[in-house]
Design an enzyme around this catalytic site. Structure first.
Site, PDB file in Angstrom:
ATOM      1  N   VAL A 130     -29.382  19.059 -13.002  1.00  0.00           N
ATOM      2  CA  VAL A 130     -29.207  17.637 -12.682  1.00  0.00           C
ATOM      3  C   VAL A 130     -30.477  16.844 -13.009  1.00  0.00           C
ATOM      4  O   VAL A 130     -30.417  15.771 -13.623  1.00  0.00           O
ATOM      5  CB  VAL A 130     -28.815  17.456 -11.195  1.00  0.00           C
ATOM      6  CG1 VAL A 130     -28.726  15.971 -10.849  1.00  0.00           C
ATOM      7  CG2 VAL A 130     -27.491  18.145 -10.907  1.00  0.00           C
ATOM      8  N   GLU A 135     -25.623   8.311  -3.780  1.00  0.00           N
ATOM      9  CA  GLU A 135     -24.314   8.303  -4.447  1.00  0.00           C
ATOM     10  C   GLU A 135     -23.950   9.687  -4.985  1.00  0.00           C
ATOM     11  O   GLU A 135     -22.789  10.101  -4.936  1.00  0.00           O
ATOM     12  CB  GLU A 135     -24.346   7.286  -5.603  1.00  0.00           C
ATOM     13  CG  GLU A 135     -23.023   7.067  -6.287  1.00  0.00           C
ATOM     14  CD  GLU A 135     -21.981   6.476  -5.353  1.00  0.00           C
ATOM     15  OE1 GLU A 135     -22.083   5.282  -5.032  1.00  0.00           O
ATOM     16  OE2 GLU A 135     -21.063   7.220  -4.929  1.00  0.00           O
ATOM     17  N   LYS A 170     -20.246  17.032   2.622  1.00  0.00           N
ATOM     18  CA  LYS A 170     -19.846  15.755   2.024  1.00  0.00           C
ATOM     19  C   LYS A 170     -18.993  14.942   2.998  1.00  0.00           C
ATOM     20  O   LYS A 170     -19.130  13.728   3.102  1.00  0.00           O
ATOM     21  CB  LYS A 170     -19.097  16.020   0.717  1.00  0.00           C
ATOM     22  CG  LYS A 170     -19.983  16.673  -0.348  1.00  0.00           C
ATOM     23  CD  LYS A 170     -19.167  17.218  -1.500  1.00  0.00           C
ATOM     24  CE  LYS A 170     -20.037  17.956  -2.508  1.00  0.00           C
ATOM     25  NZ  LYS A 170     -19.273  18.742  -3.469  1.00  0.00           N
ATOM     26  N   GLU A 194     -21.294  29.036  -7.565  1.00  0.00           N
ATOM     27  CA  GLU A 194     -22.663  29.543  -7.430  1.00  0.00           C
ATOM     28  C   GLU A 194     -22.621  31.078  -7.435  1.00  0.00           C
ATOM     29  O   GLU A 194     -21.595  31.675  -7.113  1.00  0.00           O
ATOM     30  CB  GLU A 194     -23.259  29.091  -6.096  1.00  0.00           C
ATOM     31  CG  GLU A 194     -23.169  27.602  -5.839  1.00  0.00           C
ATOM     32  CD  GLU A 194     -24.072  26.799  -6.749  1.00  0.00           C
ATOM     33  OE1 GLU A 194     -25.144  27.294  -7.119  1.00  0.00           O
ATOM     34  OE2 GLU A 194     -23.685  25.666  -7.108  1.00  0.00           O
TER      35      GLU A 194
END
Ligand code: HSE
Length: 431
Positions: free
Chosen positions: A14, A130, A206, A191
């Site tokens: 990322v 976000e 989340k 993962e």
């Protein structure tokens, strides 16, 4: 206008994606933000690793917390991960030093989000996240800004792409969970230690964040009821199809008479529901508001591109000077979570039993349900094998979780029931 200086911690998939997006789209972003955006400092574990990024002129820090404190930057971007340790220390250091923070770290926010939001607001800064929820889907912005006029009654969705991929593959190929999981790992979706994904923890992180945002409450991660998908069998998937349902791992936050339910577990949802058609690694979030009605957001929930898209959106907001309360309302005014106890949940249920095929077995099961005032809706028995084990599937009308738990405990003790009963909650997804 002076450029916005970014200190970027973490250069994994990322982090490298964010660096590349800021570099490749620099001109457009400067136009949209009203000022250039420059990465002025980076921090990662291994300085010698070739990431294909040109880091000339960018200050290097071995210690992310030191960078957060000392770099000549306006904002700090945390893409390290982990709920404690260096990620937390660095975010705190940045806020203490008066820098805004952008993070994709849902575990950190689920554990410490309320406190970090307070710290940000005390120092006159903000915390953008976000990318922490549903990757590239702009659901945080939607809840904080686009739906600000609404009283939210429910937020729910597919919040983990790995689980959705596994369930989709199981349905499409008829293969068992373990085999499909191994494929997902080989393809790099899950993962190496996939427990966070398949045991529902990632989705719960989340959901806890979405609940705070949508309902104006403090984060209550420990209050989330969490079940993963390990026990969903190929048989359950076939029976779901036959009953007109599809199995999805959902995160659900809903206002009820007993408080706000927060739960993550496999659900049977109608095949006609919009979420039933969200397949593979995609995520989707539904928000229901009193003024707007039902809104549905769908997109990619993971990966370098979608996650970088969300991180850079937060950076652009900060470059524009847009600094909103972290969880939509000032952190000091967030209400206590008031999470409803799972025992008070009410809904219809699917049960799968493996029983010895002999007279009276179903009567015993029905008696256990009757004694808890649970009304059966349908029953399917497959095959006929006197004296041998056969699957039996039941669906019930709406009942309280506590009654279902007691009935299941009794059913499990019946001599003719040869495996622990499996239960999946049915969600009509109609408000
Ligand atoms: N591991 C997550 C998923 C992506 O499979 O959706 C990052 O949250």
């Amino acid at each position: 206008m002076a450029p916005l200086g970014v200190a970027l911690a973490g250069l994994g998939t990322v982090g490298a994606g964010v660096f590349a997006l800021l570099r490749d789209r620099a001109e457009t972003l400067a136009e949209r933000a009203g000022r250039p955006i420059r990465v002025v400092a980076v921090s990662a574990r291994d300085r010698t690793r070739d990431r294909g990024l040109d880091l000339d002129g960018v200050a290097w820090f071995d210690d992310a917390a030191e960078m957060a404190r000392d770099a000549d930057a306006d904002i700090f971007v945390e893409l390290i991960g982990g709920e404690d340790g260096i990620a937390k220390a660095a975010c705190e250091a940045a806020l203490d030093a008066g820098r805004d923070v952008v993070t994709a770290n849902k575990a950190l926010l689920a554990r410490h989000g309320t406190r970090l939001a307070r710290l940000a607001e005390e120092t006159g800064r903000t915390l953008g996240f976000e990318a922490a929820v549903a990757g590239g889907i702009p659901i945080v912005k939607a809840l904080r800004e686009g739906l600000a006029a609404n009283r939210i009654s429910a937020i729910y969705g597919i919040l983990n792409g790995t689980c959705n991929y596994i369930l989709t593959q199981m349905r499409e190929t008829g293969r068992p969970f373990d085999e499909v999981l191994a494929d997902a790992q080989a393809l790099g979706y899950a993962e190496a230690d996939p427990a966070f994904d398949i045991d529902g923890i990632d989705a719960a992180h989340k959901l806890a964040i979405l609940t705070a945002l949508g309902f104006g409450t403090e984060i209550d991660f420990d209050g989330v009821h969490v079940e993963g998908i390990r026990h969903v069998s190929a048989d359950d998937i076939v029976f779901a199809e036959e009953l007109g349902y599809r199995i999805k791992l959902l995160g659900i936050a809903r206002r009820t008479a007993h408080g706000i339910e927060q739960r993550v577990h496999p659900c049977m949802i109608p095949q006609a529901a919009p979420l039933a058609r969200v397949e593979g690694v995609f995520n989707a979030v539904v928000a229901e508001g009193d003024s707007v009605g039902t809104t549905v957001f769908e997109g990619r929930g993971a990966g370098a591109g979608p996650t970088a898209s969300a991180v850079v959106a937060d950076i652009v907001d900060l470059a524009r000077g847009l600094r909103l309360p972290v969880f939509a309302a000032p952190a000091a005014g967030l209400a206590p979570a008031g999470t409803a106890a799972m025992e008070r949940h009410a809904g219809p249920y699917y049960l799968r039993l493996v029983v010895v095929d002999r007279p009276g077995v179903i009567a015993d099961v029905a008696a256990a349900l009757r004694d808890e005032q649970i009304s059966m809706e349908s029953m399917i028995q497959r095959g006929r094998a006197p004296g041998e084990a056969v699957p039996v599937v039941l669906t019930t009308h709406e009942t309280e979780e506590a009654a279902m738990t007691r009935a299941l405990a009794r059913i499990e003790t019946l001599g003719s029931v040869v495996q622990a009963p499996r239960m999946i909650r049915i969600e009509s997804l109609v408000s």
